[in-house]
Motif scaffolding. Structure first.
Motif, short mmCIF file in Angstrom:
data_model
loop_
_atom_site.label_atom_id
_atom_site.label_comp_id
_atom_site.label_asym_id
_atom_site.label_seq_id
_atom_site.Cartn_x
_atom_site.Cartn_y
_atom_site.Cartn_z
N ARG A 23 0.83 -1.20 0.00
CA ARG A 23 0.00 0.00 0.00
C ARG A 23 0.87 1.26 0.00
O ARG A 23 0.59 2.22 -0.72
N PHE A 26 2.46 1.84 -3.55
CA PHE A 26 1.55 2.33 -4.58
C PHE A 26 1.01 3.72 -4.26
O PHE A 26 0.70 4.48 -5.17
N ARG A 27 0.90 4.05 -2.98
CA ARG A 27 0.52 5.43 -2.63
C ARG A 27 1.62 6.40 -3.03
O ARG A 27 1.35 7.51 -3.49
N TRP A 30 1.41 6.86 -6.91
CA TRP A 30 0.31 7.70 -7.39
C TRP A 30 0.25 9.06 -6.70
O TRP A 30 -0.39 9.98 -7.21
N GLU A 35 -5.86 4.77 -6.74
CA GLU A 35 -5.09 4.01 -7.72
C GLU A 35 -5.93 3.88 -9.00
O GLU A 35 -6.96 3.22 -9.01
N ARG A 36 -5.47 4.51 -10.06
CA ARG A 36 -6.26 4.60 -11.29
C ARG A 36 -6.07 3.42 -12.24
O ARG A 36 -6.77 3.29 -13.23
N ARG A 39 -2.99 -2.95 -10.26
CA ARG A 39 -1.60 -3.16 -9.86
C ARG A 39 -0.89 -4.16 -10.76
O ARG A 39 0.30 -4.02 -11.04
#
Length: 423
Positions: A23, A26-27, A30, A35-36, A39
């Motif tokens: 987490r 990925f934070r 972005w 999260e667009r 993954r």
């Protein structure tokens, strides 16, 4: 330090810690909780349309698989192997890999007390599941369908001699072998204790196995695994193989752009991805283009639908709904202030002529897109002057980096058409 520990001793990483770590990564990627893109798509390679983001779970699997490869490789001599190797002699690896019960259950711990080895075998099973290998359903050992007084079977003498499957207990006529005949056939020492266990095993077999025809896979699980990790000299090689098997090509975004730009030919997406990535060494430009490839650029249309802003009109012209296509191509402000007379597919994805493409041209187009993107968020009008200033800053940055890396000739080759000399 974490990689070193995972390489030397395959410790168990808690699911909670792993989830928090992923987490956080990925934070950071972005810059927010939103999260667009999936993954699995972002973890794909650049050539496949991803961002080359590390898949932490698969990386840990690769570390454990490399350790397991060394354990099974007889050419690797080490004192630590004297502890683990006896538990994997004969066909025991297959018995554990074909198990249909959790390897963390008490009955498995009795025959395999080493926690690190159990965890590594679990990683091997996870790998086989990722590869979608077909395992036998009629294994005799640690099979939840074969129980006596709620306990599965694990008879080491039979396993070491190669008795692994239901068909091994049968004669050519389809009848069950006697214990003594089985001992002669597979060359193991018969004894009374094992004979009693054998009787319990046969009596616990599912009745439908006797009436149904079943063909076991020709390749065992350990053979699948060894074929997967053979000829791998590093953890990175194993990790790349794992990623190639699970990464997802962004088909949805490709279809979106194909329909939006009215592309009526076979779009060379692989060339588009890699050529745009190699056209510059600026990470901010590369990151921006990856988001554009995946249709992950946030415009007013999306923000308005979320209730973040009051209007979905274009930041520049204030006349039409703002989406990615409008901002970078159809907006009259963009087209007049940054006059690029190119088809929309070239304006958004560069020029590719069946090869590596023109790095300078693709870099200039990428800089133009990025300047428009910057002006949108700063609420300024895009101009040729802003584009020239930004392009020059990119050139200067690449010059410094190329000198530092000892790759100045590549820089000169790329920018020579714009410069006569470089001070």
């Amino acid at each position: 330090m974490l990689t070193f520990k995972l390489c030397v001793v395959p410790v168990t990483v808690s699911a909670k810690y792993l989830k928090q770590l992923i987490r956080i990564l990925f934070r950071f990627l972005w810059g927010s909780k939103w999260e667009r893109v999936k993954r699995t798509t972002l973890c794909a390679s650049i050539e496949e349309g991803g961002a080359g983001m590390i898949n932490v779970e698969n990386y840990i699997l690769a570390l454990n698989l490399k350790w397991f490869q060394k354990l099974l490789d007889e050419s690797v001599v080490a004192n630590w192997k004297q502890i683990e190797a006896p538990y994997l002699r004969g066909q025991r690896v297959n018995a554990f890999l074909n198990a249909t019960i959790s390897l963390n259950r008490a009955e498995v711990k009795r025959v395999l007390p080493l926690r690190t080895l159990r965890h590594t075998l679990v990683s091997c099973i996870q790998t086989l599941n990722l590869l979608k290998t077909k395992s036998t359903k009629r294994t005799l050992w640690l099979n939840k369908k074969i129980k006596y007084q709620s306990k599965t079977f694990f008879m080491k003498p039979l396993i070491d001699s190669g008795v692994m499957l239901h068909k091994h207990l049968l004669t050519n006529e389809g009848e069950y072998e006697t214990y003594d005949n089985l001992a002669l056939k597979f060359n193991f020492q018969a004894n009374n204790a094992e004979f009693i266990q054998f009787i319990k095993l046969v009596s616990s077999l599912p009745e439908q196995w006797d009436s149904e025809n079943y063909i076991d896979p020709q390749t065992t699980q350990s053979e699948h695994l060894l074929n997967f990790i053979k000829d791998t000299n590093s953890v990175k090689t194993i990790y790349t193989k794992l990623q190639d098997s699970v990464a997802r090509v962004p088909v949805k975004s490709q279809e979106f752009w194909k329909n939006k730009l009215f592309i009526n030919f076979e779009m060379p997406w692989r060339e588009v991805y890699i050529n745009n990535f190699n056209s510059t060494i600026e990470n901010r430009l590369r990151s921006f283009q990856i988001k554009l490839n995946l249709n992950a650029i946030v415009c007013n249309q999306i923000l308005h639908s979320f209730g973040k802003i009051d209007s979905d009109l274009c930041t520049f012209c204030k006349n039409a709904t703002e989406n990615v296509y409008h901002v970078f191509y159809s907006c009259h402000v963009t087209r007049t202030r940054v006059p690029l007379t190119l088809p929309p597919v070239n304006l958004l994805f560069g020029v590719h002529n069946g090869g590596s493409g023109d790095k300078l041209v693709n870099c200039m187009l990428l800089c133009a897109r990025y300047v428009i993107y910057q002006c949108k968020y700063s609420e300024n009008k895009p101009t040729v002057f802003r584009f020239v200033c930004f392009l020059n800053s990119v050139r200067v940055s690449e010059c410094h980096v190329s000198k530092k890396r000892g790759n100045f000739l590549a820089y000169r080759k790329k920018w020579c058409r714009l410069l006569c000399t470089e001070v």
